[in-house]
Design a protein around this motif. Structure first.
Motif, mmCIF file in Angstrom:
data_model
loop_
_atom_site.group_PDB
_atom_site.id
_atom_site.type_symbol
_atom_site.label_atom_id
_atom_site.label_comp_id
_atom_site.label_asym_id
_atom_site.label_seq_id
_atom_site.Cartn_x
_atom_site.Cartn_y
_atom_site.Cartn_z
ATOM 1 N N ASP A 5 -14.564 -12.569 -0.948
ATOM 2 C CA ASP A 5 -15.592 -12.065 -1.572
ATOM 3 C C ASP A 5 -14.861 -10.860 -2.634
ATOM 4 O OD1 ASP A 5 -17.470 -13.548 -0.445
ATOM 5 O OD2 ASP A 5 -17.835 -11.935 1.027
ATOM 6 N N ARG A 6 -13.982 -10.112 -2.091
ATOM 7 C CA ARG A 6 -13.247 -9.356 -2.853
ATOM 8 C C ARG A 6 -11.830 -9.435 -2.376
ATOM 9 N NH1 ARG A 6 -15.977 -3.487 -0.537
ATOM 10 N NH2 ARG A 6 -16.395 -4.219 1.470
ATOM 11 N N PRO A 7 -10.803 -8.898 -3.233
ATOM 12 C CA PRO A 7 -9.225 -8.885 -2.798
ATOM 13 C C PRO A 7 -9.183 -7.820 -1.785
ATOM 14 C CG PRO A 7 -9.430 -8.178 -4.907
ATOM 15 C CD PRO A 7 -10.922 -8.716 -4.621
ATOM 16 N N LEU A 8 -8.130 -8.051 -0.853
ATOM 17 C CA LEU A 8 -7.646 -6.980 -0.196
ATOM 18 C C LEU A 8 -7.153 -5.602 -0.831
ATOM 19 C CD1 LEU A 8 -7.366 -6.190 2.843
ATOM 20 C CD2 LEU A 8 -5.099 -7.224 2.595
ATOM 21 N N ARG A 9 -7.601 -4.687 -0.741
ATOM 22 C CA ARG A 9 -6.898 -3.512 -1.734
ATOM 23 C C ARG A 9 -5.887 -2.780 -0.881
ATOM 24 N NH1 ARG A 9 -8.298 1.911 -1.701
ATOM 25 N NH2 ARG A 9 -10.208 1.458 -0.445
ATOM 26 N N SER A 10 -5.897 -2.627 0.313
ATOM 27 C CA SER A 10 -4.872 -1.745 0.976
ATOM 28 C C SER A 10 -4.274 -2.393 2.321
ATOM 29 C CB SER A 10 -5.722 -0.374 1.528
ATOM 30 O OG SER A 10 -4.733 0.539 2.325
ATOM 31 N N LEU A 11 -3.122 -2.715 2.415
ATOM 32 C CA LEU A 11 -2.714 -3.231 3.541
ATOM 33 C C LEU A 11 -1.598 -1.960 4.259
ATOM 34 C CD1 LEU A 11 -1.938 -5.905 5.141
ATOM 35 C CD2 LEU A 11 -0.029 -6.362 3.589
ATOM 36 N N GLY A 12 -1.800 -2.043 5.456
ATOM 37 C CA GLY A 12 -1.157 -1.281 6.119
ATOM 38 C C GLY A 12 -0.558 -1.696 7.728
ATOM 39 N N PHE A 13 0.296 -1.154 8.568
ATOM 40 C CA PHE A 13 0.493 -1.612 9.783
ATOM 41 C C PHE A 13 0.446 -0.444 10.712
ATOM 42 C CE2 PHE A 13 4.379 -0.326 7.596
ATOM 43 C CZ PHE A 13 4.916 0.310 8.479
ATOM 44 N N LEU A 14 0.444 -0.838 11.969
ATOM 45 C CA LEU A 14 0.415 0.239 13.165
ATOM 46 C C LEU A 14 1.304 -0.081 14.324
ATOM 47 C CD1 LEU A 14 -3.027 1.400 14.880
ATOM 48 C CD2 LEU A 14 -1.075 0.558 16.112
ATOM 49 N N THR A 15 2.068 0.963 14.772
ATOM 50 C CA THR A 15 2.941 0.578 15.943
ATOM 51 C C THR A 15 2.630 1.871 16.891
ATOM 52 O OG1 THR A 15 5.104 0.429 16.594
ATOM 53 C CG2 THR A 15 4.678 1.855 14.761
ATOM 54 N N ILE A 16 3.159 1.669 18.041
ATOM 55 C CA ILE A 16 3.006 2.598 19.355
ATOM 56 C C ILE A 16 4.497 3.156 19.302
ATOM 57 C CG2 ILE A 16 1.089 1.746 20.358
ATOM 58 C CD1 ILE A 16 2.932 0.839 22.687
ATOM 59 N N GLY A 17 5.495 2.522 19.068
ATOM 60 C CA GLY A 17 6.918 3.152 18.776
ATOM 61 C C GLY A 17 7.507 3.260 20.279
#
Length: 339
Positions: A5-17
């Motif tokens: 419906d709408r393009p992905l505007r923001s792409l991030g990632f997550l880690t616990i290190g």
């Protein structure tokens, strides 16, 4: 492939290190290098998760402070800080300090609730006030008020040669508006929306609308936005474990599929007394993953994502996954890397 419906505007990632108990410096350095790689690949955000009294990052803000000096563009966030472990005044000072160091790139994510294993840790955490601490929404409100510049002291002025402020210093206008709330219940969604926060959703929700994960997550998002002053424009970040295999070696592919299979059983029915639902991990080529995501009812409601990296993989696995996310899956979702 379906069209979003709408393009992905923001792409991030997550880690616990994660780190080796006998080499904590090596693990923390690997996390910082991962954040640097994320910026080089054009990711919009990198997020760290707390792991208190475990072999993962216990002080994300400290690590993010170091990351501010090794990056220039990527947004840096906590997803999420359990405020039951924090004093809102002291934490507000830390947040403001790291935001200043980052040049305004900090995104504080928080949650409420009694600290995990509270009966075991309360004598060290709150030896004198454990029975009086409020671990509910008011703790978040205190933090927001302090970040917004509300008085923290009844005194201000000069005493001798020292000047005192009545509110948190450094004061950063706009930081309070960058606070994200992580929760999985409809009640939390209404509260977060009514108080104008941003919303972090994850791969864990409470089963309040049947037992379909996507349907429950969709209900959370819509409840949040219905209560939010910004309505449909209220910011929501989606988070599912998504593992592209495009450039993976055969050994990596086998590892990824085995990882997802080992965690699949828990996704079949609600877990525990709180009836928590877990989303299945998604593993496959970017084309396969894009189709699965576009078919996900809750994913179609958002234009921001923060993809959690599997917690037990090796550094070279993370490099491959992040590279495929940025160069293959992201563009299939309409995303474009930052310059």
């Amino acid at each position: 492939m379906p069209t979003p419906d709408r393009p992905l505007r923001s792409l991030g990632f997550l880690t616990i290190g994660l780190f080796d108990e006998h080499d904590p410096a090596g693990g923390h350095e690997a996390t910082l290098r991962l954040i640097e790689l994320g910026e080089q690949l054009g990711f919009d955000s990198a997020w760290l998760r707390h792991r208190h009294l475990q072999y993962g990052i216990s002080s994300p803000l400290t690590v993010l402070a170091a990351a501010t000096q090794r990056t220039r563009r990527i947004a840096l966030g906590t997803a999420v800080t359990p405020l039951g472990w924090e004093n809102p005044l002291r934490y507000a000072e830390d947040l403001a300090t790291v935001d200043v160091l980052s040049g305004g790139r900090l995104n504080p994510g928080v949650s409420v609730g009694v600290p995990v294993h509270f009966e075991d840790v309360k004598d060290a955490l709150y030896p004198d006030t454990a029975d009086r601490e409020d671990f509910g929404y008011t703790r978040v409100q205190r933090l927001i008020d302090l970040l917004a510049g509300r008085p923290a002291s009844s005194f201000q002025g000069t005493e001798g040669i020292e000047a005192y402020s009545d509110h948190v210093q450094p004061h950063v206008p706009g930081l309070a508006a960058r606070v994200w709330y992580g929760g999985g219940s409809l009640r939390s969604m209404r509260w977060a929306g009514e108080h104008g926060l941003n919303l972090l959703t994850s791969s864990v929700v409470r089963a309040e609308e049947g037992t379909d994960f996507a349907a429950n997550q969709l209900a959370l998002i819509r409840t949040f936005r219905a209560a939010h002053p910004d309505g449909e424009k209220a910011r929501v970040s989606h988070g599912l474990v998504v593992i592209p295999t495009d450039s993976a070696t055969p050994e990596q592919r086998a590892k990824y599929h085995a990882y997802a299979a080992s965690r699949y059983e828990r996704t079949r029915t609600p877990q525990g007394p709180n009836r928590m639902l877990f989303a299945p991990d998604l593993v496959g080529t970017s084309e396969q993953l894009a189709e699965q995501l576009y078919a996900h009812a809750a994913f179609r409601e958002v234009d921001e994502v923060a993809i959690p990296l599997p917690f037990t993989f090796a550094p070279e696995d993370y490099v491959q996954i992040l590279t495929d996310l940025a160069t293959r899956l992201g563009p299939l979702l309409g995303w474009r890397p930052a310059e």
